[in-house]
Design a protein around this motif. Structure first.
Motif: not given
Lengths: 421, 72
Positions: A216, A287-289, A323, B5-7, B20, B23-25
């Motif tokens: 960010y 940035t991802s699970e 998470l 991005a968080l399935p 899916r 990315r989160i951002e």
């Protein structure tokens, strides 16, 4: 690793005009104001620097607060008290002798940016504040004598440079103050080492999770908690508790990390009720699970390899950082490591809270509560910088509420059990 | 239908159809790609989402963009 932490208790800070009068005598710290300003103004990234002092109980508000730092100096042994930060020597710390000025903090104040971000479009939050009197005079910070470094970075610099310049000015001031203790004898000396203990004692690790706004804020070292100078997303790191006590972690509440209550408590219990096997530091806001699981599983594996059967987990942010916390708890419990999670309960009206879901194995959670201050009277004077969004004397208006420095008590600096509430 | 991005998280609260994202951002595309490849990726995500909306599901189902037949 053996660390001697020498404490010099200061009860009063004052500026002097004659540099020969600068020093530490009878608990009074006298600072060569002109000399320190000359040192800070040499940084070409800064347009202006000024110094101010606030005392506990004073009718004053600090505004535009980035950080509070305990003045420290490494007087013997390897490393630097701010290792790897802004070109300072990068070396493992936690050994030798470090001086600390107890009762004093250096407050880094700058316009516009907060310590957690500032790139356009991200985290344009209101300026942090701290009152020295009243409901927003939060311990332990409002109990410190605060030397305020008011640094205005050049407006043409990118956010990263501006944030670094403000912090660097405060770090320089911290070093300048701590240097005044050289040659003096300390009021207290604490020795930190972790001798081998009875094999029957359960191994415990501390697992702090630090959010990294790397994606960010667009920086690897300027926003978020710094570990040996890096704020970026990194795999888990294993630190000796002495590294925590000696400056390895800083930036978002440097003073807190320099005086970390959980590290201190585990240290006291080492050899008594447990074997403190170290600190495994993680970053959050991957940035991802899959990435979030990646760091959690590596941490649990490291903890198991270190012989831990117990772990204390903390975090320092909110939102999707949760998470990593949940996955860490799940992975540790699956590895046979009992976990306790210490957390705040989220705060702002309308915010549903930090717990996005509750992992079934997260059955031991300590809450340090939440804090939402709206009715805070305006102070007699304001030191620092406002953001223009709210008048400096106002902390809440409609949906806009300023954050008090240290309001999220992630580490139990204030309430630690239900008796305290 | 939720593009995220968080399935796993979204599935755990019972959303029926989940696509899916990247990315989160930046969920719906990838600004690190050259513009034409980013546009193609965004189109692929959109097509997956549309196909998901037309698919009958029983339990929360994650749809992977680009997978044959779409459903994971």
């Amino acid at each position: 690793m053996r660390l001697e932490l020498a404490s010099f208790v200061v009860s009063h800070v004052g500026f002097v005009n004659d540099p020969r009068e600068a020093g530490l005598q009878g608990g009074i710290l006298s600072v060569d104001r002109a000399g320190l300003l000359r040192e800070l103004r040499a940084d070409h990234r800064l347009e202006a620097v000024d110094l101010d002092l606030v005392r506990p109980g004073e009718d004053a508000r600090l505004l535009g607060l980035h950080d509070i730092i305990e003045p420290r100096a490494k007087v013997d042994g390897p490393g630097h008290v701010f290792p790897g930060v802004a070109s300072r020597p990068l070396m493992t710390v936690g050994a030798g002798r470090t001086h600390r000025v107890a009762g004093v903090g250096v407050a880094a104040c700058g316009p516009g940016l907060t310590a957690f971000g500032g790139a356009p479009g991200w985290h344009e939050s209101l300026a942090f504040y701290l009152d020295m009197r009243g409901p927003a005079a939060l311990p332990p910070f409002a109990d410190l004598l605060l030397v305020c470094v008011l640094a205005v970075p050049r407006a043409d610099l990118p956010p990263r440079e501006r944030a670094q310049a403000v912090w660097d000015a405060a770090l320089k001031a911290s070093l300048h103050l701590a240097d005044l203790t050289r040659g003096a004898s300390p009021d207290a000396l604490d020795v930190y080492e972790t001798p081998a203990v009875a094999a029957s004692l359960p191994g415990v690790v501390y697992l702090p999770l630090f959010s990294s706004p790397e994606h960010y804020g667009g920086s690897v070292d300027a926003f978020g908690t710094s570990i040996y100078g890096l704020t970026r997303l990194t795999p888990p790191l294993w630190l000796h508790p002495n590294e925590m006590h000696d400056g390895a972690v800083g930036r978002c509440g440097t003073w807190i990390h320099q005086n970390h209550p959980i590290v201190a408590d585990l240290y006291r219990a080492h050899g008594d009720s447990l074997a403190f096997r170290g600190v495994i530091v993680q970053r959050t806001r991957w940035t991802s699970e899959p990435q979030k699981r990646w760091t959690a599983q590596q941490t649990a594996k490291m903890a198991r390899m270190l012989g831990a059967t117990g772990a204390i987990v903390t975090w320092d942010y909110g939102g999707n950082d949760f998470l990593e916390v949940a996955y860490t708890i799940e992975a540790c419990e699956a590895a046979g490591i009992k976990t306790v999670w210490v957390t705040v309960e989220q705060e702002k009206a309308g915010n549903p809270g930090s717990l996005l879901f509750m992992p079934p194995t997260a059955d031991a959670v300590v809450s340090t509560g939440g804090l939402l201050l709206r009715d805070v009277p305006p102070p007699g004077r304001v030191v620092g910088f406002d953001d223009g969004a709210l008048p400096p004397g106002v902390v809440a208006e409609g949906d806009q509420i300023r954050s008090v420095f240290g309001e999220f008590d992630f580490y139990g600096l204030r309430n630690r059990s239900r008796v305290d509430f | 239908m939720v593009l995220t991005a968080l399935p796993e998280l979204v599935a755990s609260v019972g959303a029926p159809r989940i696509v899916r994202g990247v990315r989160i951002e930046h969920v719906c595309g990838d600004p690190s790609l050259p513009p034409d490849q980013d546009r193609a990726l965004r189109r692929q995500l959109f097509d997956t989402a549309l196909a998901a909306l037309g698919t009958a599901v029983v339990t929360p189902t994650v749809f992977e963009p680009g997978a044959a037949g779409h459903a994971a």
